[in-house]
Design an enzyme around this catalytic site. Structure first.
Site, mmCIF file in Angstrom:
data_model
loop_
_atom_site.group_PDB
_atom_site.id
_atom_site.type_symbol
_atom_site.label_atom_id
_atom_site.label_comp_id
_atom_site.label_asym_id
_atom_site.label_seq_id
_atom_site.Cartn_x
_atom_site.Cartn_y
_atom_site.Cartn_z
ATOM 1 C CB ALA A 63 -12.247 95.079 -52.402
ATOM 2 N N GLY A 108 -8.260 97.406 -54.835
ATOM 3 C CA GLY A 108 -9.314 97.782 -55.785
ATOM 4 C C GLY A 108 -9.280 99.256 -56.165
ATOM 5 C CD GLU A 111 -7.399 95.256 -58.376
ATOM 6 O OE1 GLU A 111 -8.226 95.443 -57.444
ATOM 7 O OE2 GLU A 111 -6.998 94.128 -58.687
ATOM 8 C CD GLU A 131 -5.069 93.468 -54.011
ATOM 9 O OE1 GLU A 131 -3.858 93.719 -54.033
ATOM 10 O OE2 GLU A 131 -5.921 94.151 -54.609
HETATM 11 N N1 DAK Z 1 -12.134 98.021 -46.368
HETATM 12 C C1 DAK Z 1 -12.953 98.361 -45.351
HETATM 13 N N2 DAK Z 1 -12.728 99.403 -44.524
HETATM 14 C C2 DAK Z 1 -11.628 100.122 -44.732
HETATM 15 C C3 DAK Z 1 -10.721 99.840 -45.781
HETATM 16 C C4 DAK Z 1 -11.000 98.725 -46.629
HETATM 17 N N3 DAK Z 1 -10.245 98.403 -47.666
HETATM 18 N N4 DAK Z 1 -9.725 100.723 -45.713
HETATM 19 C C5 DAK Z 1 -9.997 101.546 -44.679
HETATM 20 N N5 DAK Z 1 -11.134 101.192 -44.092
HETATM 21 C C6 DAK Z 1 -11.789 101.811 -42.927
HETATM 22 C C7 DAK Z 1 -11.066 101.434 -41.632
HETATM 23 O O1 DAK Z 1 -11.486 100.186 -41.180
HETATM 24 C C8 DAK Z 1 -11.492 102.559 -40.733
HETATM 25 O O2 DAK Z 1 -12.805 102.325 -40.287
HETATM 26 P P1 DAK Z 1 -13.227 102.609 -38.723
HETATM 27 O O3 DAK Z 1 -12.301 101.780 -37.917
HETATM 28 O O4 DAK Z 1 -13.012 104.081 -38.550
HETATM 29 O O5 DAK Z 1 -14.669 102.189 -38.685
HETATM 30 C C9 DAK Z 1 -11.564 103.768 -41.660
HETATM 31 O O6 DAK Z 1 -11.655 103.219 -42.994
HETATM 32 C C10 DAK Z 1 -10.308 104.624 -41.594
HETATM 33 O O7 DAK Z 1 -9.192 103.771 -41.796
HETATM 34 P P2 DAK Z 1 -7.917 103.762 -40.827
HETATM 35 O O8 DAK Z 1 -8.299 104.141 -39.440
HETATM 36 O O9 DAK Z 1 -7.229 102.464 -41.022
HETATM 37 O O10 DAK Z 1 -7.058 104.968 -41.442
HETATM 38 P P3 DAK Z 1 -5.490 105.118 -41.453
HETATM 39 O O11 DAK Z 1 -5.210 106.470 -41.981
HETATM 40 O O12 DAK Z 1 -4.887 104.736 -40.141
HETATM 41 O O13 DAK Z 1 -4.965 104.054 -42.538
HETATM 42 C C11 DAK Z 1 -5.003 102.907 -44.643
HETATM 43 C C12 DAK Z 1 -5.325 104.217 -43.879
HETATM 44 C C13 DAK Z 1 -5.561 103.066 -46.089
HETATM 45 C C14 DAK Z 1 -3.478 102.756 -44.741
HETATM 46 C C15 DAK Z 1 -5.622 101.713 -43.928
HETATM 47 O O14 DAK Z 1 -6.993 101.999 -43.707
HETATM 48 C C16 DAK Z 1 -5.538 100.451 -44.720
HETATM 49 O O15 DAK Z 1 -4.459 99.820 -44.777
HETATM 50 N N6 DAK Z 1 -6.646 100.037 -45.329
HETATM 51 C C17 DAK Z 1 -6.730 98.808 -46.053
HETATM 52 C C18 DAK Z 1 -6.069 98.975 -47.390
HETATM 53 C C19 DAK Z 1 -6.064 97.689 -48.158
HETATM 54 O O16 DAK Z 1 -5.471 96.687 -47.751
HETATM 55 N N7 DAK Z 1 -6.749 97.722 -49.294
HETATM 56 C C20 DAK Z 1 -6.810 96.616 -50.182
HETATM 57 C C21 DAK Z 1 -8.041 95.874 -49.901
HETATM 58 S S1 DAK Z 1 -8.026 94.323 -50.717
HETATM 59 C C22 DAK Z 1 -10.998 89.751 -55.495
HETATM 60 C C23 DAK Z 1 -11.785 90.868 -55.660
HETATM 61 C C24 DAK Z 1 -11.308 92.063 -55.217
HETATM 62 C C25 DAK Z 1 -10.104 92.171 -54.598
HETATM 63 C C26 DAK Z 1 -9.359 91.035 -54.406
HETATM 64 C C27 DAK Z 1 -9.795 89.825 -54.851
HETATM 65 N N8 DAK Z 1 -11.439 88.500 -55.999
HETATM 66 C C28 DAK Z 1 -12.801 88.131 -55.803
HETATM 67 C C29 DAK Z 1 -10.492 87.478 -56.318
HETATM 68 C C30 DAK Z 1 -9.656 93.414 -54.069
HETATM 69 C C31 DAK Z 1 -9.002 93.428 -52.906
HETATM 70 C C32 DAK Z 1 -8.660 94.634 -52.217
HETATM 71 O O17 DAK Z 1 -8.866 95.733 -52.669
#
Ligand code: DAK
Length: 258
Positions: A63, A108, A111, A131
């Site tokens: 997400a 997400g 998921e 998360e």
């Molecule tokens: N959201 C927004 N932008 C993201 C993103 C994300 N999840 N993942 C990557 N990006 C963006 C980065 O900010 C970056 O943007 P710029 O800086 O270039 O503008 C671009 O994508 C490239 O990312 P990186 O530069 O970080 O690329 P790397 O290869 O260095 O790293 C990575 C890739 C996938 C390891 C890293 O980007 C990363 O750790 N991303 C976050 C992954 C993450 O934590 N995903 C889980 C998100 S939490 C709920 C509803 C839904 C959910 C939870 C609760 N309720 C309402 C209760 C769901 C939650 C989630 O999914």
């Protein structure tokens, strides 16, 4: 659709999440586009669906963290419901779905893959539920579907530790059915989809309903569910043709979905 592409290849529909700048992260716009694409799938023309991400690096990196960072409790709950409803819609699509996970499937993203019937991945795929490291719980079904797919012990380890796992580990624990090279992933997904699409569509869909409805039921009720969908196949043109072809020692040319 801006962030989600749809292509019809014969009987196979291919959905591509297309927001590569943010590694295909899911914000409200992406989710809305995904819902519109799912709603637009023609069940007459489509017998299997492949879901993948644009680019070579990411299926869906979760997400959108920027969009979630300022949400209130009420907004967070509403966002969770919005995503959950769309993922449920995908999961209950009558047509079989295959996630072709071509890179990061985090939060997400994992998921979303788990809302499909079958997952295969490329050798650079990375799965995880990060998360708790962001101060939230998985909110698009992660606490529920991961447990059902890989069991409580492994699911709890992944969710509590927020540790990512690589493709080979995802295969070992049954999160994915197969690992392919990046080049071979989509062809492999298409080959499987075409194979599924060659079978009698009403029977395949009834199998999906029987598995989904019976999976968590007690065995007595599950058997009734199976009987219902088994019986429903009879008197269809495809049942008659499938059995006639066997008895006449010939091949079915094409099932008609009737
Ligand atoms: N959201 C927004 N932008 C993201 C993103 C994300 N999840 N993942 C990557 N990006 C963006 C980065 O900010 C970056 O943007 P710029 O800086 O270039 O503008 C671009 O994508 C490239 O990312 P990186 O530069 O970080 O690329 P790397 O290869 O260095 O790293 C990575 C890739 C996938 C390891 C890293 O980007 C990363 O750790 N991303 C976050 C992954 C993450 O934590 N995903 C889980 C998100 S939490 C709920 C509803 C839904 C959910 C939870 C609760 N309720 C309402 C209760 C769901 C939650 C989630 O999914």
């Amino acid at each position: 659709m801006g962030f989600v592409k749809y292509e019809q290849n014969g009987y196979v529909g291919v959905i591509t999440i297309d927001r590569p700048k943010a590694l295909n992260a899911l914000n409200k716009e992406v989710l809305a586009d995904l819902e519109a694409v799912i709603d637009g799938i023609d069940p007459e023309k489509t017998r299997a669906v492949v879901l993948t991400g644009a680019g070579e690096k990411s299926f869906v990196a979760g997400a959108d963290i920027g969009a979630m960072s300022t949400m209130t409790k009420a907004e967070g709950e509403a966002f969770g419901k919005y995503g959950n409803d769309i993922f449920l819609k995908l999961e209950s699509l009558p047509i079989p779905t295959i996630a072709a996970v071509n890179g990061f499937a985090l939060g997400g993203g994992n998921e979303l893959a788990m809302s499909c019937d079958i997952r295969i991945c490329s050798d650079n795929a990375v799965f995880g539920q990060p998360e708790v490291g962001l101060g939230i719980t998985p909110g698009f079904g992660g606490t529920q579907r991961l447990v059902r797919l890989i069991g409580t012990g492994k699911a709890k380890e992944m969710i509590y530790s927020a540790k990512n796992i690589k493709a080979d580990e995802a295969y070992r624990i049954g999160l994915v059915n197969a690992v392919h090279t990046q080049e071979e992933l989509l062809p492999a997904a298409m080959k499987l989809a075409v194979k599924i699409a060659s079978n009698a569509p009403i029977a395949v869909r009834n199998c999906k309903k029987a598995i989904t409805e019976g999976y968590l039921a007690d065995m007595g009720h599950a058997a009734e569910v199976e009987e219902k969908w088994f019986g429903d196949c009879f008197e269809t043109e495809d049942q008659k043709e499938g059995m006639a072809a066997f008895l006449e020692k010939r091949k079915v040319e094409e099932f008609k979905n009737r």
